[in-house]
Write an enzyme that holds these catalytic residues in place. Sequence first.
Site, PDB file in Angstrom:
ATOM      1  N   GLN A 103       6.999  18.263   4.162  1.00 20.01           N
ATOM      2  CA  GLN A 103       7.826  17.115   3.799  1.00 20.01           C
ATOM      3  C   GLN A 103       9.127  17.112   4.609  1.00 20.01           C
ATOM      4  O   GLN A 103       9.822  16.097   4.647  1.00 20.01           O
ATOM      5  CB  GLN A 103       8.181  17.175   2.310  1.00 20.01           C
ATOM      6  CG  GLN A 103       7.023  16.976   1.362  1.00 20.01           C
ATOM      7  CD  GLN A 103       7.464  17.180  -0.075  1.00 20.01           C
ATOM      8  OE1 GLN A 103       7.641  18.310  -0.522  1.00 20.01           O
ATOM      9  NE2 GLN A 103       7.643  16.096  -0.808  1.00 20.01           N
ATOM     10  N   HIS A 121       6.460  13.326   6.353  1.00 18.05           N
ATOM     11  CA  HIS A 121       7.506  12.308   6.175  1.00 18.05           C
ATOM     12  C   HIS A 121       8.256  12.007   7.465  1.00 18.05           C
ATOM     13  O   HIS A 121       9.367  11.486   7.428  1.00 18.05           O
ATOM     14  CB  HIS A 121       8.492  12.744   5.085  1.00 18.05           C
ATOM     15  CG  HIS A 121       7.913  12.680   3.701  1.00 18.05           C
ATOM     16  ND1 HIS A 121       8.316  13.494   2.676  1.00 18.05           N
ATOM     17  CD2 HIS A 121       6.945  11.873   3.189  1.00 18.05           C
ATOM     18  CE1 HIS A 121       7.611  13.200   1.587  1.00 18.05           C
ATOM     19  NE2 HIS A 121       6.779  12.231   1.870  1.00 18.05           N
ATOM     20  N   CYS A 129      11.623   2.032  18.830  1.00 20.13           N
ATOM     21  CA  CYS A 129      11.935   0.610  18.770  1.00 20.13           C
ATOM     22  C   CYS A 129      10.891  -0.102  17.910  1.00 20.13           C
ATOM     23  O   CYS A 129       9.692   0.009  18.185  1.00 20.13           O
ATOM     24  CB  CYS A 129      11.949   0.021  20.174  1.00 20.13           C
ATOM     25  SG  CYS A 129      12.240  -1.770  20.186  1.00 20.13           S
ATOM     26  N   CYS A 154      14.306  -6.070  25.909  1.00 24.50           N
ATOM     27  CA  CYS A 154      14.176  -5.735  24.487  1.00 24.50           C
ATOM     28  C   CYS A 154      15.556  -5.692  23.830  1.00 24.50           C
ATOM     29  O   CYS A 154      16.062  -6.729  23.391  1.00 24.50           O
ATOM     30  CB  CYS A 154      13.434  -4.414  24.293  1.00 24.50           C
ATOM     31  SG  CYS A 154      13.021  -4.092  22.552  1.00 24.50           S
ATOM     32  N   THR A 190       8.805  23.313  -2.727  1.00 19.77           N
ATOM     33  CA  THR A 190       8.736  21.891  -3.072  1.00 19.77           C
ATOM     34  C   THR A 190       8.532  21.724  -4.570  1.00 19.77           C
ATOM     35  O   THR A 190       7.756  22.464  -5.188  1.00 19.77           O
ATOM     36  CB  THR A 190       7.612  21.163  -2.310  1.00 19.77           C
ATOM     37  OG1 THR A 190       7.474  19.826  -2.826  1.00 19.77           O
ATOM     38  CG2 THR A 190       6.275  21.885  -2.426  1.00 19.77           C
ATOM     39  N   SER A 191       9.217  20.746  -5.139  1.00 22.63           N
ATOM     40  CA  SER A 191       9.071  20.433  -6.562  1.00 22.63           C
ATOM     41  C   SER A 191       7.808  19.622  -6.837  1.00 22.63           C
ATOM     42  O   SER A 191       7.460  19.389  -7.991  1.00 22.63           O
ATOM     43  CB  SER A 191      10.286  19.648  -7.046  1.00 22.63           C
ATOM     44  OG  SER A 191      10.378  18.413  -6.350  1.00 22.63           O
ATOM     45  N   ASN A 215       8.058  28.847  -5.574  1.00 20.90           N
ATOM     46  CA  ASN A 215       9.151  27.876  -5.613  1.00 20.90           C
ATOM     47  C   ASN A 215      10.296  28.452  -6.453  1.00 20.90           C
ATOM     48  O   ASN A 215      10.089  29.323  -7.298  1.00 20.90           O
ATOM     49  CB  ASN A 215       8.663  26.551  -6.216  1.00 20.90           C
ATOM     50  CG  ASN A 215       9.626  25.417  -5.974  1.00 20.90           C
ATOM     51  OD1 ASN A 215      10.077  25.194  -4.846  1.00 20.90           O
ATOM     52  ND2 ASN A 215       9.964  24.671  -7.011  1.00 20.90           N
TER      53      ASN A 215
END
Length: 245
Positions: A103, A121, A129, A154, A190-191, A215
């Site tokens: 993540q 992520h 762009c 552009c 990670t939760s 964790n």
Amino acid sequence: MNHLDQIAKIIQQANSVAILTGAGVSTASGIPDFRSSEGLWTEDHAREYYMSSQYFFKDPVDFWNKYKRIFRLKLLKNYQPNKVHQFFKRLEDAGKDVAIITQNVDGLHQLAGNSRVVEYHGTLNQASCPSCQASYSLDYVMENEIPYCQEPGCGDILKPDVVLFGDMITAHDEAEAILDHVDVLLVMGTSLFVTPFNLLPEYAAYRGIPAIMINGEPTGKDYLFNHVIHDDLSKVVRELSPLID
């Protein structure tokens, strides 16, 4: 055989390991955990709105001002992999097929040397762009207060390659495909709060893959795992490493 010995034996006997990582893996490198009870996320509940694709297209100039501040981009290159990242690299160096599904958007797994990293992520290290899809480095983003596309004809404002709120997750199928072919799943830092990332351990459980959770605090998905440790990640890998080597 104690709990840690059992985990070490499972990892030692595995030829292939999938590792799911979250913000807790990067906190020892000095990168804030935005979703923890003490993280930056709790300072401003509007961050979810400001870090959304909707807000980017509504006001891209103000979006970039907030984005750079929230993610502390100017500090990104000061961060280095920590003992947890290095533990994953040692597993790969030992000949295991290691796939990291993270993540985290900081790029520290790659910096540590792991060769197979799925950035679920996205990444802070690039921007693209939205009109012509030209890609730009973090250096370019940091050199310009508002980064514009330099492609002829552009000139659109770049969009970061982080998955913003409201963006589609494109890596989920790839992540599930990895889980189809591993001997063990290791989840660290990670939760498991964010969907659909938190569906991956459920998929692993459905597939009957042995799973380990390490964790700092309990999660709502702990019941899915064969072994669960709630402790400081750096401490755990320091104790676990000699048992696997």
